[in-house]
Design an enzyme around this catalytic site. Structure first.
Site, short mmCIF file in Angstrom:
data_model
loop_
_atom_site.label_atom_id
_atom_site.label_comp_id
_atom_site.label_asym_id
_atom_site.label_seq_id
_atom_site.Cartn_x
_atom_site.Cartn_y
_atom_site.Cartn_z
N SER A 188 0.79 -1.23 0.00
CA SER A 188 0.00 0.00 0.00
C SER A 188 0.82 1.28 0.00
O SER A 188 0.34 2.31 -0.46
CB SER A 188 -0.97 0.01 1.18
N HIS A 242 -5.25 -3.85 -2.78
CA HIS A 242 -5.00 -2.80 -3.77
C HIS A 242 -4.92 -3.34 -5.19
O HIS A 242 -4.97 -2.57 -6.15
CB HIS A 242 -3.69 -2.06 -3.47
N LYS A 277 -11.69 -0.26 -1.99
CA LYS A 277 -10.76 0.39 -2.92
C LYS A 277 -11.35 0.38 -4.32
O LYS A 277 -12.25 1.14 -4.59
CB LYS A 277 -9.39 -0.26 -2.78
C1 LIG Z 1 -6.99 -1.06 2.91
C2 LIG Z 1 -6.35 -2.34 3.27
C3 LIG Z 1 -6.92 -3.17 4.25
C4 LIG Z 1 -8.07 -2.72 5.09
O1 LIG Z 1 -9.27 -2.80 4.44
P1 LIG Z 1 -10.51 -1.94 4.98
O2 LIG Z 1 -11.67 -2.52 4.29
O3 LIG Z 1 -10.21 -0.53 4.64
O4 LIG Z 1 -10.55 -2.16 6.48
C5 LIG Z 1 -6.35 -4.40 4.45
N1 LIG Z 1 -5.24 -4.79 3.76
C6 LIG Z 1 -4.67 -4.01 2.84
C7 LIG Z 1 -3.46 -4.50 2.10
C8 LIG Z 1 -5.20 -2.76 2.57
O5 LIG Z 1 -4.62 -1.97 1.68
#
Ligand SMILES: *Cc1c(COP(=O)(O)O)cnc(C)c1O
Length: 383
Positions: A180, A208, A240
């Site tokens: 990320s 992502h 996302k």
């Molecule tokens: C954003 C993210 C999460 C968390 O997901 P949410 O639905 O926002 O709680 C978990 N793992 C990764 C790699 C992320 O980028």
């Protein structure tokens, strides 16, 4: 009012003061398409994980609105009375699309990862993690009490040595798919090769990557042609590229059934509201059509061509970081961009390692080529 000794902490002095350089700020902002209204300014948003622009796509909004005519909240945990048929339908669609036997939808990525690792591992389990894994994976490992081994970012040779050194009956390799803060990609095929050679499970969280990477946006496991493998468990989110909220776990039928029985963040948490599911289902149909992914790829190619000489990190994903070095330099550059109408956050330690403060640009399908050209022209002036 009860009093206590002056040096006895209460809620007013429980926390030590956060150093000014580390202070995080919650700033109310309103999004409107690719614009963001912040502190009275209107800026172009280069800080969103809404990579396909689906969070405000009319069809996705309509999907959610349709569900909202019936109810807002789901009223209970999925195991009690919150298990709407729409959840099952979307689980089947996701499993088929990603090439797995089964799928389980959870409230969020954070809940999915913490509960998944807790269900899979206990203090006898050894977990091998990339040092740059997302906080939800880190916390999952911490909370389940497993023996934790961390390898340097993407260093599969070091991982192999750790696996050779720490035999155990139950072991799990855990990695982000697309990372990320760096935007780079795990070598999923190499990780699966190690998992097979050393009899471990492999958990890949491609929050992502799904929607953005690989054939039809099916993520990095599809790119490496390994999705559906029985040693592989995959996590994705709706927050996302899907533009909604929630998360899902993919794996074999037996694994998913085991999670239904054990995963505490499923059992003891209210089911995801149906409006989010309806939005995610519409988003999946759009992702399968592929229009937004095509646009995202064109926008990324434009951004990369225009920033070729500017020292960006190597990344094929929509996450395009520029390492600046000191916290002050990163803040200054972010402020200079903001002065001309661009919102790009400075990401500083402890979110990233000391000395690697950076600007984290995210490129989406919903940016216009003019917006990208204006941004990169300004960057060339500044750097
Ligand atoms: C954003 C993210 C999460 C968390 O997901 P949410 O639905 O926002 O709680 C978990 N793992 C990764 C790699 C992320 O980028």
């Amino acid at each position: 009012m009860p009093t206590s000794m002056p040096d006895m902490p209460d809620s007013r002095n429980w926390f030590a003061e956060t150093p000014a350089t580390r202070r995080r700020r919650l700033t109310a902002s309103r999004r409107q398409g690719m614009l963001i209204h912040l502190d009275g300014e209107q800026l172009i948003n280069f800080a969103s994980n809404d990579y396909l622009g689906l969070s405000f796509h009319p069809a996705v909004c309509m999907g959610a609105k349709g569900a909202l005519d019936e109810a807002v909240g789901s009223g209970a945990s999925r195991l009690v009375s919150g298990d709407d048929p729409m959840l099952h339908r979307l689980e089947q669609k996701l499993a088929a699309w990603k090439g797995y036997e089964a799928c389980l939808i959870l409230g969020s990525g954070m809940l999915a990862n913490i509960g998944l690792i807790q269900a899979l591992a206990d203090r006898h389990t050894h977990v091998f993690s990339d040092k740059l894994n997302h906080a939800s994976l880190v916390d999952g490992v911490r909370l389940c009490g497993a023996k934790s081994h961390r390898y340097n970012h993407l260093e599969t040779i070091q991982l192999q040595k750790l696996l050779e050194k720490h035999p155990a009956e139950r072991r799990i390799i855990v990695s982000d798919g697309i990372f990320s803060m760096d935007g780079d990609s795990a070598d999923a095929a190499a990780l699966l090769g190690l998992a097979q050679a050393h009899d471990t499970l492999l958990l890949i969280d491609d929050a992502h990557g799904i929607g953005c990477m690989g054939p039809e946006g099916r993520g990095i496991t599809a790119e490496h042609n390994i999705s559906g493998h029985p040693r592989l468990i995959e996590v994705g989110t709706f927050g996302k590229a899907f533009g909604s909220y929630g998360a899902f776990i993919l794996g074999t039928a037996e694994l998913i059934e085991g999670l239904r029985q054990r995963q505490r963040t499923l059992i003891y948490s209210t089911a995801l509201p149906v409006a989010m599911i309806a939005a995610a289902e519409t988003a999946l149909a759009l992702i399968q059509r592929g229009e937004q992914l095509q646009q995202l790829r064109e926008n990324l190619a434009l951004f990369k061509a225009q920033t070729e000489e500017l020292g960006f990190m190597a990344s094929d994903s929509p996450i395009q970081p520029l390492i600046v070095g000191s916290d002050e330099q990163a803040l200054q550059l972010a402020a200079a961009l903001r002065d001309t109408g661009f919102f790009v956050p400075a990401i500083r330690p402890p979110t990233v390692p000391e000395g690697t403060a950076r600007l984290r640009f995210t490129i989406t399908a919903a940016h216009s080529s003019e917006q990208i050209e204006q941004l990169t022209a300004r960057l060339r002036e500044l750097l």
